[in-house]
Enzyme design. Structure first.
Site, PDB file in Angstrom:
ATOM      1  N   HIS A 117      52.564  29.809  25.353  1.00 43.63           N
ATOM      2  CA  HIS A 117      52.900  30.940  26.225  1.00 43.63           C
ATOM      3  C   HIS A 117      54.404  31.170  26.286  1.00 43.63           C
ATOM      4  O   HIS A 117      54.859  32.289  26.540  1.00 43.63           O
ATOM      5  CB  HIS A 117      52.331  30.712  27.628  1.00 43.63           C
ATOM      6  CG  HIS A 117      50.877  31.021  27.720  1.00 43.63           C
ATOM      7  ND1 HIS A 117      50.252  31.409  28.881  1.00 43.63           N
ATOM      8  CD2 HIS A 117      49.910  31.018  26.776  1.00 43.63           C
ATOM      9  CE1 HIS A 117      48.965  31.613  28.653  1.00 43.63           C
ATOM     10  NE2 HIS A 117      48.735  31.369  27.382  1.00 43.63           N
ATOM     11  N   HIS A 141      42.619  26.316  20.213  1.00 45.51           N
ATOM     12  CA  HIS A 141      41.443  26.074  21.048  1.00 45.51           C
ATOM     13  C   HIS A 141      40.599  24.896  20.543  1.00 45.51           C
ATOM     14  O   HIS A 141      39.465  24.709  20.983  1.00 45.51           O
ATOM     15  CB  HIS A 141      40.626  27.360  21.192  1.00 45.51           C
ATOM     16  CG  HIS A 141      41.323  28.349  22.082  1.00 45.51           C
ATOM     17  ND1 HIS A 141      40.833  29.603  22.356  1.00 45.51           N
ATOM     18  CD2 HIS A 141      42.484  28.260  22.785  1.00 45.51           C
ATOM     19  CE1 HIS A 141      41.676  30.242  23.174  1.00 45.51           C
ATOM     20  NE2 HIS A 141      42.674  29.445  23.438  1.00 45.51           N
TER      21      HIS A 141
HETATM   22 FE1  HEB Z   1      44.369  29.848  24.583  1.00 44.77          FE
HETATM   23  C1  HEB Z   1      43.642  27.754  27.178  1.00 44.77           C
HETATM   24  C2  HEB Z   1      42.989  32.476  26.299  1.00 44.77           C
HETATM   25  C3  HEB Z   1      45.214  31.986  22.025  1.00 44.77           C
HETATM   26  C4  HEB Z   1      46.110  27.298  23.040  1.00 44.77           C
HETATM   27  N1  HEB Z   1      43.504  30.067  26.393  1.00 44.77           N
HETATM   28  C5  HEB Z   1      43.335  29.094  27.323  1.00 44.77           C
HETATM   29  C6  HEB Z   1      42.757  29.665  28.476  1.00 44.77           C
HETATM   30  C7  HEB Z   1      42.536  30.972  28.223  1.00 44.77           C
HETATM   31  C8  HEB Z   1      43.018  31.221  26.914  1.00 44.77           C
HETATM   32  C9  HEB Z   1      41.903  32.000  29.142  1.00 44.77           C
HETATM   33  C10 HEB Z   1      42.409  28.927  29.745  1.00 44.77           C
HETATM   34  C11 HEB Z   1      43.486  28.838  30.766  1.00 44.77           C
HETATM   35  C12 HEB Z   1      42.892  28.027  31.904  1.00 44.77           C
HETATM   36  O1  HEB Z   1      43.332  26.891  32.086  1.00 44.77           O
HETATM   37  O2  HEB Z   1      41.992  28.547  32.575  1.00 44.77           O
HETATM   38  N2  HEB Z   1      44.145  31.847  24.211  1.00 44.77           N
HETATM   39  C13 HEB Z   1      43.493  32.728  25.025  1.00 44.77           C
HETATM   40  C14 HEB Z   1      43.461  34.010  24.392  1.00 44.77           C
HETATM   41  C15 HEB Z   1      44.087  33.882  23.205  1.00 44.77           C
HETATM   42  C16 HEB Z   1      44.512  32.502  23.101  1.00 44.77           C
HETATM   43  C17 HEB Z   1      42.847  35.251  24.973  1.00 44.77           C
HETATM   44  C18 HEB Z   1      44.314  34.963  22.143  1.00 44.77           C
HETATM   45  C19 HEB Z   1      43.072  35.435  21.566  1.00 44.77           C
HETATM   46  N3  HEB Z   1      45.480  29.686  22.867  1.00 44.77           N
HETATM   47  C20 HEB Z   1      45.712  30.676  21.993  1.00 44.77           C
HETATM   48  C21 HEB Z   1      46.615  30.202  20.978  1.00 44.77           C
HETATM   49  C22 HEB Z   1      46.884  28.900  21.248  1.00 44.77           C
HETATM   50  C23 HEB Z   1      46.137  28.570  22.445  1.00 44.77           C
HETATM   51  C24 HEB Z   1      47.149  31.036  19.840  1.00 44.77           C
HETATM   52  C25 HEB Z   1      47.754  27.934  20.531  1.00 44.77           C
HETATM   53  C26 HEB Z   1      48.108  27.999  19.284  1.00 44.77           C
HETATM   54  N4  HEB Z   1      44.768  27.883  25.028  1.00 44.77           N
HETATM   55  C27 HEB Z   1      45.402  26.982  24.199  1.00 44.77           C
HETATM   56  C28 HEB Z   1      45.248  25.659  24.740  1.00 44.77           C
HETATM   57  C29 HEB Z   1      44.539  25.789  25.925  1.00 44.77           C
HETATM   58  C30 HEB Z   1      44.271  27.196  26.093  1.00 44.77           C
HETATM   59  C31 HEB Z   1      45.774  24.401  24.120  1.00 44.77           C
HETATM   60  C32 HEB Z   1      44.048  24.670  26.856  1.00 44.77           C
HETATM   61  C33 HEB Z   1      44.896  24.520  28.054  1.00 44.77           C
HETATM   62  C34 HEB Z   1      44.445  23.304  28.850  1.00 44.77           C
HETATM   63  O3  HEB Z   1      43.774  22.427  28.339  1.00 44.77           O
HETATM   64  O4  HEB Z   1      44.831  23.250  30.039  1.00 44.77           O
END
Ligand code: HEB
Length: 741
Positions: free
Chosen positions: A94, A267
């Protein structure tokens, strides 16, 4: 009188409270973005050198401490599965993921997640806890590691510890100490799940609107890093979600396979949190004083651990959420999915006949497989599916693609590789780094510079205006946001820049040909050194300026020059990526992009001028001096008389300001120009004196700019303009010289 922190007191408040100019005149042109991050604001001191501090860092000790932190669960925020890895990866993603290639702003380069609005975006919920977990480590290593670097490195250490072989890490992200107000996050006044009406122009035609997301934005909602996890406006539709993902990740500079790799890789770890629909307390920026910059107070159950509420979805993607595996893709393709609701009421998918072998983070029970609506997009969109399916049986392929995409995600806002610090900078170069060749010769000497300057001024077909315009065009593509662009590499001679209208391609060709001849002749003769086209372009601008200083100016001026630039090749220049460096307007050359879209089409010419000045990291006085000087030198894009408020163009005078502030001139807007063009007439005779644009008249109209313009028009203004212009010019020419800074 009880004061609730972050809320306004009822009557006027001290420290800048009360009804302000901004409240009275919300549309006034503000120069605030040119006053950010001033050295005086830096608690480490105005001349703090982060690279020098970083050089003293016990890098391996820091990494070891980060690794240990992963499994040191704290009672105030217990770790899911006994490991903070997932949380820290999400924090790093982020942090980096706010980057937009369109204007180069956002990203993890400045530690902005610590400040509003990002610290309080709904999408960043509970990342305040992630940063607070890091605090003892930040405290231990002090200024040798910035928050900006630490947040990314923590994500790296989490990934490595859990088994992803990464490409490396480049430090060098310098902390800022206030919110970066230059980033346009959209115009809506509500956060997700509302907060997307303006960026889609009110459209709810999800298929049609996805690619028309207002530029330069990359997120589908105010308050989201990218897309709504429940699909567009929580429609629960994975196919439509794919369209949003493609636009959002595309605006981050990621192609389809990088996008799939990032989502499938990210993921593979951790879980999502939606234990109940209980409303959370205010985010950090509006939380009570005693909450100490922590937000989202959760009154459900224990308020953490199994009772945590973050996004409202409740998903566990993998059977091994703390170990790198192909569990995400396996689950995605080997299960049948049904749209259900999380305990908090959020739309998500569940494999209703799936085996209960996905671990609960705390109580040793097991759950059925679950996925976000956006995860299903990787299966339902045909293009994503083709990529993702291939990796189901090719774990190595996914691993390599994820490692490469993660490195790009976390470094693409850092600019040239010469900015990367530390022992883990990979040797490999990537096209998105806008690579430059190594310099093979020592920089040209001062004596050679003088010889070359004399030759340039005698070259056929060039003049002061064209030489200055070309040097400006070369250097001024720089953007402080992602440190791309600039004069090094001489990419103004390559596509796409060589064809940009703002660069006046015909005139540019004449100058480039003349400079290339001089370069070739010099390099043929000299054995000890070679001059680059990139250096010559800047040197030509400098020579032109020195020759344009009137003899009457009571100061001997030499324009500072930093040799050592190199020339890039077309093969090392991705035209699609460089197309984003085209400014939407360059008020410095009095040009506005007629085909600009998005938020830019709506912005005033003068606001775009200030925006460009911000990208060039200029102060307000530097902006004023540069525009006044460039106009006097006649360096406007089309060589017209518009804005050139002088009888002797090509001379570095303060005429622009003297004539702009002359009360004998009366200005009127040209009919049919939409308020863009103006004519100045003699007050007594009505005779036409000057033509101008908004980017000219703003220096007389906006009170703060006018105050500066007066300084250059008053007694002593000529000397001051020459000195200030030369200084600001040299600053712009060297903006990208991280190799020597
Ligand atoms: Fe992620 C977690 C959405 C892309 C790495 N994710 C997460 C959550 C959500 C999301 C709603 C839960 C928060 C809480 O704690 O409740 N993503 C999302 C979306 C997209 C994404 C709508 C576009 C399609 N991711 C992504 C990327 C990466 C990531 C590109 C790197 C390379 N995530 C992640 C991790 C986690 C999440 C390592 C777990 C955290 C904890 O364990 O605390």
């Amino acid at each position: 009188l009880a004061h609730s922190f972050g809320k306004c007191a009822q009557l006027s408040d001290a420290a800048g409270g009360g009804t302000r100019s901004r409240d009275w005149w919300p549309c006034q042109l503000r120069l605030d973005v040119l006053r950010q991050f001033s050295p005086e604001q830096n608690p480490l001191g105005a001349d703090f050198d982060y690279a020098a501090a970083f050089a003293t860092l016990d890098y391996n000790g820091l990494k070891a401490d980060l690794k240990a932190l992963l499994t040191q669960s704290q009672a105030w925020w217990p770790a899911d599965f006994g490991n903070y890895g997932g949380l820290l990866i999400r924090m790093a993603w982020h942090s980096a993921g706010t980057y937009r290639i369109v204007d180069g702003r956002g990203g993890g380069g400045m530690g902005q997640q610590r400040f509003a609005p990002l610290n309080s975006w709904p999408d960043n919920a509970n990342l305040d806890k992630a940063r607070r977990l890091l605090w003892p480590i930040k405290q231990k290593y002090g200024s040798a590691i910035s928050w900006a670097d630490l947040m990314i490195l923590a994500g790296n250490v989490a990934l490595e510890t859990m088994g992803v072989p990464l490409l490396g890490f480049g430090g060098g992200r310098v902390d800022t100490w206030q919110s970066d107000e230059s980033v346009y996050w959209g115009s809506e006044t509500t956060f997700v799940p509302e907060g997307n009406d303006i960026r889609y122009n009110g459209s709810t035609d999800y298929a049609a609107r996805a690619s028309r997301l207002q530029e330069p934005l990359a997120a589908t909602h105010m308050g989201l890093i990218y897309v709504n996890p429940e699909g567009p406006d929580a429609t629960g539709d994975p196919k439509l979600a794919a369209l949003d993902i493609r636009t959002a990740f595309g605006r981050m500079g990621m192609n389809d396979s990088e996008t799939v790799a990032l989502i499938a890789g990210g993921h593979a770890f951790g879980k999502t949190h939606g234990a109940s629909g209980t409303a959370l307390g205010p985010p950090p920026e509006a939380a009570p004083l005693e909450a100490q910059d922590l937000g989202w107070y959760n009154s459900f159950g224990t308020g953490n651990a199994d009772d945590t509420i973050t996004s409202g979805t409740e998903v566990i993607w993998s059977k091994t959420p703390t170990r790198w595996s192909n569990g995400f893709l396996n689950s995605l393709f080997k299960n049948e999915w049904t749209l259900v609701k999380s305990p908090a009421g959020a739309l998500q998918f569940e494999a209703l006949n799936g085996t209960r072998d996905y671990p609960d983070p705390f109580n040793k029970t097991f759950r059925r497989p679950t996925m976000l609506v956006t995860d299903l997009a990787l299966r339902e969109d045909p293009t994503y599916r083709a990529i993702a399916e291939k990796w189901v049986d090719d774990f190595q392929g996914l691993t390599d693609a994820f490692a490469a995409a993660w490195f790009k995600l976390t470094h693409r806002d850092m600019g040239p590789v010469s900015r990367y610090l530390g022992p883990e900078v990979p040797k490999q170069r990537f096209i998105w780094q806008d690579p430059l060749p190594e310099a093979k010769y020592p920089p040209i000497s001062e004596a050679d510079q003088e010889v070359l300057k004399a030759q340039i001024l005698k070259a056929p077909g060039v003049n002061v205006s064209s030489l200055v315009a070309v040097a400006w065009g070369s250097a001024s593509t720089f953007r402080g946001g992602d440190k791309r662009g600039g004069a090094n590499g001489a990419r103004i001679a390559l596509e796409p820049q060589v064809s940009w209208e703002v660069n006046n391609p015909k005139q540019l060709r004449v100058v480039l040909d003349a400079l290339t001849d001089i370069k070739d002749a010099f390099n043929k003769k000299s054995r000890t050194t070679q001059v680059s086209l990139a250096d010559l372009i800047v040197l030509a601008g400098n020579a032109a300026i020195e020759s344009a200083i009137p003899a009457t100016t009571k100061a001997k001026v030499k324009v500072p020059f930093t040799p050592g630039r190199v020339d890039a090749t077309q093969a090392d220049t991705d035209p699609a990526s460089f197309a984003y460096l085209l400014p939407q307007a360059d008020g410095f050359r009095n040009w506005r992009n007629a085909s600009a879209g998005g938020a830019w089409a709506l912005a005033s010419t003068e606001a775009l001028l200030v925006d460009r000045a911000q990208q060039l990291t200029l102060t307000a006085p530097e902006l004023v001096a540069l525009v006044g000087g460039l106009r006097a030198l006649g360096a406007v894009w089309d060589n017209s008389a518009r804005g050139v408020l002088t009888a002797r163009p090509g001379t570095l005078t303060n005429d622009f300001f003297v004539n702009l502030l002359d009360m004998e001139t009366v200005w009127t807007a040209d009919e049919g120009s939409g308020g863009e063009l103006f004519t100045g007439r003699d007050r007594a005779t009505g005779k036409v004196r000057w033509q101008a644009t908004r980017a000219d008249l703003v220096f007389g109209a906006q009170a703060e700019l006018r105050a500066i313009a007066e300084v250059y028009a008053e007694a002593g203004g000529q000397e001051r303009l020459v000195a200030d212009f030369v200084k600001a010019w040299a600053k712009v020419m060297d903006l990208d010289r991280f190799d020597v800074k």
